[in-house]
Design a protein around this motif. Structure first.
Motif, mmCIF file in Angstrom:
data_model
loop_
_atom_site.group_PDB
_atom_site.id
_atom_site.type_symbol
_atom_site.label_atom_id
_atom_site.label_comp_id
_atom_site.label_asym_id
_atom_site.label_seq_id
_atom_site.Cartn_x
_atom_site.Cartn_y
_atom_site.Cartn_z
ATOM 1 N N ASN A 21 0.821 -1.203 0.000
ATOM 2 C CA ASN A 21 0.000 0.000 0.000
ATOM 3 C C ASN A 21 0.858 1.257 0.000
ATOM 4 N N GLY A 22 1.976 1.219 0.712
ATOM 5 C CA GLY A 22 2.881 2.366 0.721
ATOM 6 C C GLY A 22 3.465 2.621 -0.656
ATOM 7 N N ALA A 23 3.826 1.559 -1.351
ATOM 8 C CA ALA A 23 4.372 1.707 -2.695
ATOM 9 C C ALA A 23 3.325 2.270 -3.648
ATOM 10 N N ARG A 24 2.078 1.819 -3.509
ATOM 11 C CA ARG A 24 1.005 2.341 -4.364
ATOM 12 C C ARG A 24 0.786 3.825 -4.110
ATOM 13 N N GLU A 25 0.779 4.209 -2.847
ATOM 14 C CA GLU A 25 0.550 5.616 -2.518
ATOM 15 C C GLU A 25 1.706 6.480 -3.023
ATOM 16 N N ARG A 26 2.928 5.994 -2.923
ATOM 17 C CA ARG A 26 4.081 6.745 -3.436
ATOM 18 C C ARG A 26 4.003 6.893 -4.945
ATOM 19 N N ASP A 58 -6.824 5.475 -11.250
ATOM 20 C CA ASP A 58 -7.898 4.513 -11.479
ATOM 21 C C ASP A 58 -7.511 3.117 -10.987
ATOM 22 N N GLN A 59 -6.274 2.720 -11.237
ATOM 23 C CA GLN A 59 -5.815 1.410 -10.778
ATOM 24 C C GLN A 59 -5.813 1.336 -9.256
ATOM 25 N N THR A 60 -5.402 2.424 -8.621
ATOM 26 C CA THR A 60 -5.362 2.449 -7.165
ATOM 27 C C THR A 60 -6.768 2.364 -6.584
ATOM 28 N N ALA A 61 -7.721 3.019 -7.225
ATOM 29 C CA ALA A 61 -9.108 2.937 -6.764
ATOM 30 C C ALA A 61 -9.666 1.534 -6.977
ATOM 31 N N ALA A 62 -9.326 0.916 -8.094
ATOM 32 C CA ALA A 62 -9.822 -0.427 -8.380
ATOM 33 C C ALA A 62 -9.297 -1.439 -7.372
ATOM 34 N N ARG A 63 -8.109 -1.202 -6.868
ATOM 35 C CA ARG A 63 -7.523 -2.117 -5.881
ATOM 36 C C ARG A 63 -7.965 -1.801 -4.460
ATOM 37 N N GLY A 64 -8.716 -0.719 -4.292
ATOM 38 C CA GLY A 64 -9.262 -0.421 -2.988
ATOM 39 C C GLY A 64 -8.380 0.407 -2.076
ATOM 40 N N LYS A 65 -7.291 0.930 -2.586
ATOM 41 C CA LYS A 65 -6.409 1.730 -1.746
ATOM 42 C C LYS A 65 -6.987 3.116 -1.501
ATOM 43 N N LEU A 66 -7.588 3.708 -2.534
ATOM 44 C CA LEU A 66 -8.212 5.022 -2.412
ATOM 45 C C LEU A 66 -9.694 4.902 -2.749
ATOM 46 N N HIS A 67 -10.498 5.735 -2.125
ATOM 47 C CA HIS A 67 -11.937 5.731 -2.393
ATOM 48 C C HIS A 67 -12.195 6.321 -3.776
ATOM 49 N N LYS A 68 -13.222 5.820 -4.439
ATOM 50 C CA LYS A 68 -13.498 6.247 -5.812
ATOM 51 C C LYS A 68 -13.808 7.735 -5.895
#
Length: 90
Positions: A21-26, A58-68
């Motif tokens: 999750n940290g890598a996705r947010e970065r 969009d990818q991050t939202a699809a994986r559930g890390k960020l709200h749509k």
């Protein structure tokens, strides 16, 4: 320290997921920052980076890390900044 085998496994999984999750947010922050900087310097080249940032969001939202809705707001702000920069170029 976790007690029991299943608790240890759950703890290991939580540490791994925290790294992911940290890598996705970065990657999101890096892409958005690059898009904003490129848009202010050269709107024509910024369009490609905005498209890349939107894809990563969009990818991050699809994986559930960020709200749509959070992702929609960020994309809207990026595109609005890009359009404003393009309109300002004579």
């Amino acid at each position: 320290m976790p007690k029991g085998d299943s608790a240890e496994r759950a703890h290991r999984r939580s540490l791994i997921q925290a790294d992911v999750n940290g890598a996705r947010e970065r990657s999101v922050k890096t892409a958005v920052r690059a898009a904003r900087e490129a848009t202010t310097e050269d709107p024509a080249s910024g369009a490609g980076l905005v498209k890349k940032a939107v894809m990563i969001l969009d990818q991050t939202a699809a994986r559930g890390k960020l709200h749509k809705n959070n992702v929609a707001r960020r994309k809207s702000r990026l595109v609005r900044q890009l359009n404003k920069a393009i309109a300002a170029v004579p």
